[in-house]
Structures are given as structure tokens and as C-alpha cells.
Design an enzyme around this catalytic site. Structure first.
Site, PDB file in Angstrom:
ATOM      1  N   TYR A 141      38.453  44.126  41.536  1.00 46.68           N
ATOM      2  CA  TYR A 141      38.680  44.382  42.983  1.00 46.68           C
ATOM      3  C   TYR A 141      39.785  45.493  43.102  1.00 46.68           C
ATOM      4  O   TYR A 141      39.866  46.087  44.442  1.00 46.68           O
ATOM      5  CB  TYR A 141      39.489  43.070  43.406  1.00 46.68           C
ATOM      6  N   LYS A 188      34.104  38.057  29.509  1.00 41.91           N
ATOM      7  CA  LYS A 188      32.807  38.232  29.007  1.00 41.91           C
ATOM      8  C   LYS A 188      32.963  39.385  27.784  1.00 41.91           C
ATOM      9  O   LYS A 188      32.570  40.618  28.095  1.00 41.91           O
ATOM     10  CB  LYS A 188      32.163  39.054  30.128  1.00 41.91           C
ATOM     11  N   ASP A 220      29.027  33.324  31.772  1.00 45.13           N
ATOM     12  CA  ASP A 220      27.682  32.796  31.887  1.00 45.13           C
ATOM     13  C   ASP A 220      27.670  31.319  31.471  1.00 45.13           C
ATOM     14  O   ASP A 220      27.251  30.480  32.259  1.00 45.13           O
ATOM     15  CB  ASP A 220      26.679  33.663  31.569  1.00 45.13           C
ATOM     16  N   ASP A 244      36.839  34.267  41.394  1.00 45.39           N
ATOM     17  CA  ASP A 244      36.234  34.253  42.607  1.00 45.39           C
ATOM     18  C   ASP A 244      34.564  33.413  42.671  1.00 45.39           C
ATOM     19  O   ASP A 244      34.557  32.546  43.372  1.00 45.39           O
ATOM     20  CB  ASP A 244      36.014  35.646  43.200  1.00 45.39           C
ATOM     21  N   ASP A 248      33.975  29.081  43.940  1.00 46.93           N
ATOM     22  CA  ASP A 248      33.054  28.803  44.887  1.00 46.93           C
ATOM     23  C   ASP A 248      31.841  27.747  44.329  1.00 46.93           C
ATOM     24  O   ASP A 248      31.492  26.651  44.889  1.00 46.93           O
ATOM     25  CB  ASP A 248      32.145  29.919  45.563  1.00 46.93           C
TER      26      ASP A 248
HETATM   27  C1  IPM Z   1      38.225  34.572  48.381  1.00 45.50           C
HETATM   28  C2  IPM Z   1      37.430  35.387  49.051  1.00 45.50           C
HETATM   29  C3  IPM Z   1      37.789  36.877  49.280  1.00 45.50           C
HETATM   30  C4  IPM Z   1      37.861  37.511  47.884  1.00 45.50           C
HETATM   31  C5  IPM Z   1      37.356  37.930  49.817  1.00 45.50           C
HETATM   32  C6  IPM Z   1      36.935  37.302  51.455  1.00 45.50           C
HETATM   33  C7  IPM Z   1      37.630  39.187  49.978  1.00 45.50           C
HETATM   34  O1  IPM Z   1      36.075  35.255  48.738  1.00 45.50           O
HETATM   35  O2  IPM Z   1      39.481  34.537  48.667  1.00 45.50           O
HETATM   36  O3  IPM Z   1      37.665  33.771  47.445  1.00 45.50           O
HETATM   37  O4  IPM Z   1      36.953  37.743  47.273  1.00 45.50           O
HETATM   38  O5  IPM Z   1      38.769  37.114  47.133  1.00 45.50           O
HETATM   39 MG    MG Z   2      35.550  33.955  47.285  1.00 50.39          MG
END
Ligand code: IPM
Ligand code: MG
Length: 352
Positions: A141, A188, A220, A244, A248
Site C-alpha cells: 500500500y 507468501k 492462498d 485487507d 473481507d
Molecule cells: C479497508 C478498505 C481500504 C483498504 C480502502 C478503502 C482503501 O478496503 O479499510 O479495508 O484497502 O485499506
Molecule cells: Mg478492505
């Protein structure tokens, strides 16, 4: 106690879930005799529209003078031009970096009340309680980047120093000590040099935490095991991008991305608290958003920045109570759903 809180509603459903969260915090203040002073400021697309930049200096100034930041979400299709120089997400990355918030805690729990709704079989979800610790101010990032511009190639750089890995690893090991004493470090290392450093650095930190068991997992295979045996995970430590993605993925275990909170912490008690989900522009302004992720983030703020543990637990219990009563926003409803406002009302009635 008296606390100063910077509120950053941002974009999309941000303002609606911020209003809901504020109601809950006001109720906490009344019930426990605290005074919360809010300073609302701009970030993301809303800030671009009004000031031309995604993180105006006034926002940083307000945040610097507060005890904690509570942020909703940033982004939306109107700012999605890939060639634009300013993007809403830059504000989010910049504020995390500015305050040195390198450790992002993302707890994921399966709620028994939602087991009928969750896409995974109920028996797999039994006992699921995972804490993701995501490195937040380094890795790909923040590594050097080259945009394609007029050319045909572009690149990003995944870079980690031993110190960056080890300071977040300490956070993860300490958390594991207070939980079930098991840590999975995600990398990884079979392909990436930065991830071989990651693995070595984490193994070194492990020497200070003999009571915690450490497993190294390739990202993975970890992604698969999170869905096939989620209850076997306790603390999961990952770099910025893998954390990240995996968080999710793991939101499926909680029933909806709308359920997940996060805390971003640095070296002291100051923190930034935000739901894991985004700005959901498709449902913005319709009263359909699930405020749980942000309200649970506020609970994390009460716990970590304000050291109000009983208050944090009261908020968490009120949410579980509302869910047990059958209160459901659209994202977690099998049949009938209620609005953001009604759902918040259900939480408030448990808090009273
Ligand atoms: C998160 C989001 C952010 C990230 C985006 C919006 C930049 O996906 O906080 O998980 O990737 O960190
Ligand atoms: Mg995110």
C-alpha cells in the site's frame, strides 16, 4: 469522563451510520455519566468536492486535538476516474499513516442469531471467534509506485522492514496471550522476498511469547482454511494487502460485511475506528444500511482509546440483544427487514 471524538462521516452510507452511532454513544454518555464532545470533519469524496483534497488540513487538526477518530466510509462512483490525481481512498491511507496507526484489529465472530442467514453451514460456524491483526501503514500500500501514465507498464512495491513486521507482531502475540494463545501468521514466503523476511521476523518475535503457539500459513491456503475450518483460528496476523483481502473474506463468517468493526492503533491509546465495509453507494440515502460495523467500532473506541470496558461491553450486548430479538437490516435478513433507524432504535432500547 469527558472525551473529544472526531467524527468523519465521509461518503455514501457514511452520514447515516454516523448518525446511528452517535445516538448510541449519546445513550452511553447518559447511562454512564460521560460527556462526549464531537467534532465533525471532512474526508474522502465529500472533502474532495468541498476542498479539492481528500484529507484537508482542518481535518487533521481536529483529529490531532481529539482522543479518538470515528470514521464511517469513503469512496463512490463519482470519484472513481482511474486517471484522477485525487481519490477518496488517499485520505484514508493518509490519515492512517499520519497518526502511525500500524496495527489494525478486525474481530470476526459468528453470531448464533444469524446462523440461518450465513452462507456457511451452521456447524462450521460454531465457536468462530477470530481476531485479524492487519499491518496498516506499510507493505504494498505504501511502497514505491509507478503509474502507467502514457506508457504500458506500471508497478507497485511490496516492501517491509524487520521493525515494521515486529512491532505489529508484538501486538498480535499480546492479543493471543489474552485469548486462546494461538497465532497464525500469513505470508507468501514461497514466492515473495518481502514475505520471507516477514516469516523470519515473526518467528523471532515468537521467542518472547513461549505460551503462544505459532503457525505460518501461506495466504492462498489460509484463504481456503478460513472457510473450511474457521473455528480453528484464533489470532491471524497479516500484512496490509493480505489482511485487507482475508478480512473481507472472513466477513462471510459473521453473516455480512456490515457486521465488522475495526480499530487502528499505534504506539499509544489514540486510535481510529471504522467499520470494515465501504461506502455502499448503491444503497446510500435509503435508510437500508447496517450500522452494526460502525457501532461496534465505537465500542472498540470505548475499550481501547477511552478505556471504558464496561461501556464497550454494554454496547456489544445491546447489539446481540437486538439481533436475538430478530431485528435485521436488509443485508442480514432472511425475510422481513427494518430500516437503519429502526435497527438503531432496537439497539438503544437494549442499552437503556
Ligand atoms: C479497508 C478498505 C481500504 C483498504 C480502502 C478503502 C482503501 O478496503 O479499510 O479495508 O484497502 O485499506
Ligand atoms: Mg478492505
Amino acid at each position: 469522563m469527558k472525551a473529544n471524538i472526531t467524527l468523519l462521516p465521509g461518503d455514501g452510507v457514511g452520514p447515516e451510520i454516523t448518525a446511528a452511532t452517535r445516538q448510541v454513544l449519546d445513550q452511553v454518555a447518559t447511562k454512564f455519566g460521560h460527556e462526549f464532545i464531537y467534532h465533525e470533519a471532512l474526508i474522502g469524496g465529500a472533502a474532495i468536492d468541498q476542498t479539492g483534497t481528500s484529507l484537508p488540513p482542518e481535518t487533521l487538526k481536529a483529529a490531532e486535538q481529539s482522543d479518538a477518530i470515528l470514521l464511517a466510509a469513503v469512496g463512490g462512483p463519482q470519484w472513481d476516474d482511474p486517471t484522477a490525481d485525487v481519490r477518496p481512498e488517499q485520505g484514508l491511507l493518509a490519515i492512517r499513516k499520519h497518526f502511525g496507526l500500524f496495527a489494525n484489529l478486525r474481530p470476526v465472530k459468528a453470531y448464533p442469531a444469524l446462523s440461518a442467514f450465513a452462507p456457511l453451514r451452521a456447524e462450521l460456524l460454531e465457536g468462530v471467534d477470530i481476531l485479524f491483526v492487519r499491518e496498516l501503514t506499510g507493505g504494498i500500500y505504501f511502497g514505491q509506485r509507478q503509474e502507467a501514465g502514457e506508457g504500458d507498464t506500471a508497478h507497485d512495491t511490496m516492501i517491509y522492514s524487520r521493525d515494521e513486521v515486529q512491532r505489529v507482531a508484538h501486538v498480535a502475540f499480546r492479543a493471543a496471550q489474552k485469548r486462546r494463545k494461538s497465532l497464525t501468521s500469513v505470508d507468501k514466503a514461497n514466492v515473495l522476498a518481502s514475505m520471507r523476511l516477514w516469516r523470519r521476523a515473526v518467528a523471532e518475535v515468537h521467542e518472547d511469547y513461549a505460551d503462544v503457539s505459532l503457525q505460518h500459513a501461506l495466504v492462498d491456503s489460509c484463504a481456503m482454511h478460513l472457510l473450511t475450518r474457521p473455528a480453528s483460528f484464533d489470532v491471524v496476523l497479516a500484512g496490509n494487502m493480505f489482511g485487507d483481502i482475508l478480512s473481507d473474506e472472513a466477513s462471510v463468517l459473521a453473516g455480512s460485511l456490515g457486521m465488522l468493526p475495526s480499530a487502528s492503533l499505534g504506539a499509544d491509546r489514540f486510535g481510529l475506528y471504522e467499520p470494515v465495509h465501504g461506502s455502499a453507494p448503491d444503497i446510500a440515502g435509503q435508510g437500508k444500511a447496517n450500522p452494526t460495523g460502525m457501532i461496534l467500532s465505537a465500542a472498540m473506541m470505548l475499550r481501547y482509546s477511552l478505556e471504558l470496558e464496561a461501556e464497550a461491553q454494554a454496547v456489544e450486548a445491546a447489539i446481540e440483544g437486538a439481533l436475538a430479538d430478530g431485528a435485521r437490516t436488509a443485508d442480514i435478513a432472511v425475510s422481513d427487514s427494518i430500516s437503519t433507524g429502526e435497527f438503531t432504535g432496537a439497539i438503544l432500547s437494549h442499552l437503556r
